[in-house]
Scaffold this motif. Structure first.
Motif, PDB file in Angstrom:
ATOM      1  N   VAL A 101     -10.131   3.035  -1.692  1.00  0.00           N
ATOM      2  CA  VAL A 101      -9.744   1.623  -1.323  1.00  0.00           C
ATOM      3  C   VAL A 101     -10.980   0.925  -1.269  1.00  0.00           C
ATOM      4  O   VAL A 101     -11.826   1.008  -0.357  1.00  0.00           O
ATOM      5  CB  VAL A 101      -9.016   1.775  -0.069  1.00  0.00           C
ATOM      6  CG1 VAL A 101      -8.400   0.215   0.342  1.00  0.00           C
ATOM      7  CG2 VAL A 101      -7.608   2.666   0.070  1.00  0.00           C
ATOM      8  N   GLN A 104      -5.224  10.596   1.549  1.00  0.00           N
ATOM      9  CA  GLN A 104      -4.569  11.145   0.574  1.00  0.00           C
ATOM     10  C   GLN A 104      -5.212  11.004  -0.676  1.00  0.00           C
ATOM     11  O   GLN A 104      -4.898  11.368  -2.033  1.00  0.00           O
ATOM     12  CB  GLN A 104      -3.045  10.547   0.270  1.00  0.00           C
ATOM     13  CG  GLN A 104      -2.080  10.856   1.531  1.00  0.00           C
ATOM     14  CD  GLN A 104      -0.695  10.142   0.937  1.00  0.00           C
ATOM     15  OE1 GLN A 104      -0.495  10.428  -0.080  1.00  0.00           O
ATOM     16  NE2 GLN A 104      -0.123   9.752   2.031  1.00  0.00           N
ATOM     17  N   ILE A 137       0.785  -1.066   0.096  1.00  0.00           N
ATOM     18  CA  ILE A 137       0.058  -0.089   0.115  1.00  0.00           C
ATOM     19  C   ILE A 137       0.857   1.335  -0.004  1.00  0.00           C
ATOM     20  O   ILE A 137       0.790   2.248  -0.685  1.00  0.00           O
ATOM     21  CB  ILE A 137      -1.153  -0.020   1.315  1.00  0.00           C
ATOM     22  CG1 ILE A 137      -2.001  -1.064   1.089  1.00  0.00           C
ATOM     23  CG2 ILE A 137      -1.716   1.425   1.125  1.00  0.00           C
ATOM     24  CD1 ILE A 137      -2.933  -1.263   2.108  1.00  0.00           C
ATOM     25  N   ASN A 138       1.911   1.250   0.788  1.00  0.00           N
ATOM     26  CA  ASN A 138       2.653   2.341   0.906  1.00  0.00           C
ATOM     27  C   ASN A 138       3.529   2.584  -0.451  1.00  0.00           C
ATOM     28  O   ASN A 138       3.655   3.990  -0.895  1.00  0.00           O
ATOM     29  CB  ASN A 138       3.797   2.278   2.130  1.00  0.00           C
ATOM     30  CG  ASN A 138       3.180   2.545   3.398  1.00  0.00           C
ATOM     31  OD1 ASN A 138       2.422   3.328   3.617  1.00  0.00           O
ATOM     32  ND2 ASN A 138       3.846   1.781   4.315  1.00  0.00           N
ATOM     33  N   LYS A 165      -4.465   5.640   5.790  1.00  0.00           N
ATOM     34  CA  LYS A 165      -3.482   6.498   5.469  1.00  0.00           C
ATOM     35  C   LYS A 165      -3.554   6.952   3.753  1.00  0.00           C
ATOM     36  O   LYS A 165      -3.506   7.946   3.354  1.00  0.00           O
ATOM     37  CB  LYS A 165      -2.022   6.049   5.576  1.00  0.00           C
ATOM     38  CG  LYS A 165      -0.804   6.775   5.154  1.00  0.00           C
ATOM     39  CD  LYS A 165       0.430   6.080   5.217  1.00  0.00           C
ATOM     40  CE  LYS A 165       1.499   6.716   4.638  1.00  0.00           C
ATOM     41  NZ  LYS A 165       2.965   5.866   4.717  1.00  0.00           N
ATOM     42  N   ALA A 166      -3.960   5.840   3.215  1.00  0.00           N
ATOM     43  CA  ALA A 166      -4.146   5.831   1.570  1.00  0.00           C
ATOM     44  C   ALA A 166      -5.412   6.684   1.519  1.00  0.00           C
ATOM     45  O   ALA A 166      -5.705   7.710   0.529  1.00  0.00           O
ATOM     46  CB  ALA A 166      -4.409   4.532   1.065  1.00  0.00           C
ATOM     47  N   ARG A 167      -6.366   6.368   2.021  1.00  0.00           N
ATOM     48  CA  ARG A 167      -7.679   7.202   2.140  1.00  0.00           C
ATOM     49  C   ARG A 167      -7.542   8.818   2.355  1.00  0.00           C
ATOM     50  O   ARG A 167      -8.166   9.607   1.776  1.00  0.00           O
ATOM     51  CB  ARG A 167      -8.819   6.499   2.735  1.00  0.00           C
ATOM     52  CG  ARG A 167      -9.318   5.338   2.277  1.00  0.00           C
ATOM     53  CD  ARG A 167     -10.244   4.793   3.086  1.00  0.00           C
ATOM     54  NE  ARG A 167     -11.649   5.217   2.779  1.00  0.00           N
ATOM     55  CZ  ARG A 167     -12.602   5.026   3.501  1.00  0.00           C
ATOM     56  NH1 ARG A 167     -12.549   4.468   4.817  1.00  0.00           N
ATOM     57  NH2 ARG A 167     -13.844   5.697   3.267  1.00  0.00           N
ATOM     58  N   THR A 224      -3.230   1.561   7.731  1.00  0.00           N
ATOM     59  CA  THR A 224      -2.431   1.890   6.474  1.00  0.00           C
ATOM     60  C   THR A 224      -3.411   2.254   5.358  1.00  0.00           C
ATOM     61  O   THR A 224      -3.212   2.991   4.433  1.00  0.00           O
ATOM     62  CB  THR A 224      -1.584   0.644   6.069  1.00  0.00           C
ATOM     63  OG1 THR A 224      -0.919   0.360   7.078  1.00  0.00           O
ATOM     64  CG2 THR A 224      -0.825   1.023   4.885  1.00  0.00           C
ATOM     65  N   ILE A 279      -6.963   8.574  -2.066  1.00  0.00           N
ATOM     66  CA  ILE A 279      -7.080   7.263  -2.813  1.00  0.00           C
ATOM     67  C   ILE A 279      -8.138   6.493  -2.403  1.00  0.00           C
ATOM     68  O   ILE A 279      -8.376   6.134  -1.234  1.00  0.00           O
ATOM     69  CB  ILE A 279      -5.641   6.305  -2.471  1.00  0.00           C
ATOM     70  CG1 ILE A 279      -4.496   7.265  -3.117  1.00  0.00           C
ATOM     71  CG2 ILE A 279      -5.654   5.211  -3.341  1.00  0.00           C
ATOM     72  CD1 ILE A 279      -3.203   6.703  -2.580  1.00  0.00           C
ATOM     73  N   ILE A 316       0.991   4.317  -2.710  1.00  0.00           N
ATOM     74  CA  ILE A 316       0.801   5.529  -2.507  1.00  0.00           C
ATOM     75  C   ILE A 316       1.741   6.439  -3.210  1.00  0.00           C
ATOM     76  O   ILE A 316       1.580   7.433  -3.797  1.00  0.00           O
ATOM     77  CB  ILE A 316       0.793   5.913  -0.953  1.00  0.00           C
ATOM     78  CG1 ILE A 316      -0.674   4.991  -0.430  1.00  0.00           C
ATOM     79  CG2 ILE A 316       0.793   7.152  -0.594  1.00  0.00           C
ATOM     80  CD1 ILE A 316      -0.684   5.056   1.202  1.00  0.00           C
TER      81      ILE A 316
END
Length: 337
Positions: free
Chosen positions: A128, A124, A93-94, A120-122, A117, A126, A97
């Motif tokens: 999911v 930004q 995932i990182n 963290k993506a959401r 995690t 993104i 990103i």
């Protein structure tokens, strides 16, 4: 008007037409850019599965690749080293990103540990979407595309109840791993279909198999040592079920065996009489619909949320009245692996 004035006026009109044309051209160009959410320019979508080797996830990847090609998007993939490998999924995932992915499709190995995690993506921007397995809580992802795993378990429970024809069940449970949502849903659905509570004395053995054939065989050997009179076996998936079948064959025992997944190996086991019935799910559909959903969000500013049922059918060679099912021919036409 003088001839010179006429020429100047004509030139100004021509310039105005030219500016208008340029403005129209600029509008068309922006409609194909990914930044504004419209058009058909490519962008990156990620797919992260539990492993790369399980035929279920191989078929899922095929569905994602096909949908990505049809939608002109770049697909990047990653997987855990084994079922339950959360660390590799966090790293994936990182990496996605950092690569600027617009959306990530995820089959979580640890439905709780991966949540920070995912958030963290959401954070930004993104999207999911989880496939097959919901997060805990399910709302930690933007959406879920999956089989209704409770229904899948319930179908084989209802089938087993009919097939036992009033005979008292002595049950062995070949489960997944503790705390994994998909395993809990199938387990609980099976008991609901069978019509018995979680703590029923009819359940004489419960073992964790990680969905693995060798572990399924070892688990069933342990169960038979505890109670050699087992006559009904629930398996989280067909590999664990076939492991249990091998253990029973080795011990000279017979039991009604039911399972979930609908892979080609499993459907052939139904055809051969090793597995009485299995609930078939559709991983290719999960992934392709997931890619389509992300494309809709990015290009058309559509919304995606909640649970999307990708279907399940009971496959058996010996149908039971009152339990909806499909035959082996249907199962083989729609299987994977």
């Amino acid at each position: 008007m003088t001839q010179r004035s006429f020429r100047v006026g004509a030139l100004l009109c021509a310039a105005a037409v030219s500016v208008l044309a340029m403005a129209c051209g600029s509008s068309n160009s922006s409609s194909t850019s990914t930044g504004g959410g419209g058009g058909n320019e490519s962008f990156t979508v990620g797919l992260i599965t539990k492993t790369d080797t399980n035929p279920f996830f191989v078929k899922m990847k095929q569905g994602a690749k096909k949908a990505a090609a049809q939608n002109n998007v770049k697909l990047v993939t990653a997987a855990g080293k084994y079922d339950g490998d959360n660390a590799s999924q966090v790293t994936a995932i990182n990496n996605m990103i950092a690569a600027g992915a617009k959306g990530i499709l995820l089959v979580p190995s640890d439905t709780k540990a991966i949540v920070p995690t995912v958030q963290k993506a959401r954070n930004q921007g993104i999207k999911v979407i989880t496939l097959d397995t919901p997060l805990d809580p399910q709302s930690a992802a933007d959406a879920l595309y999956a089989t209704n795993n409770f229904t899948a378990g319930k179908l084989i429970g209802e089938y087993a109840k009919k097939a036992m024809a009033g005979k008292k069940p002595v049950i062995a449970m070949m489960d997944l791993n503790p705390g994994i949502t998909v395993g809990d849903l199938r387990h609980n659905g099976f008991l609901a279909g069978l019509g018995i509570p979680k703590n029923s004395p009819e359940i004489v053995c419960t073992q964790y198999t990680q969905g693995d054939q060798a572990k399924g065989q070892a688990a069933m050997e342990n169960c038979l040592q505890k109670n050699p009179n087992i006559n009904l076996v629930y398996s989280i998936n067909e590999p664990s079920g076939l492991g249990a079948y091998n253990a029973m064959q080795k011990a000279g025992k017979k039991a009604l065996l039911v399972s979930v997944d609908g892979g080609c190996t499993g459907v052939k086991a139904v055809q051969a009489g090793k597995i009485a019935a299995t609930s078939q799910q559709y991983p290719l559909k999960m992934a392709s619909e997931g890619v389509d959903a992300i494309v809709g969000v990015v290009r058309k500013e559509e919304k995606v949320s909640g649970y999307h049922d990708t279907g399940v059918n009971l496959i058996t060679a010996k149908p039971m009245s009152g339990v909806a099912s499909k035959d082996v021919k249907f199962g083989l036409a729609n299987c994977w692996g």
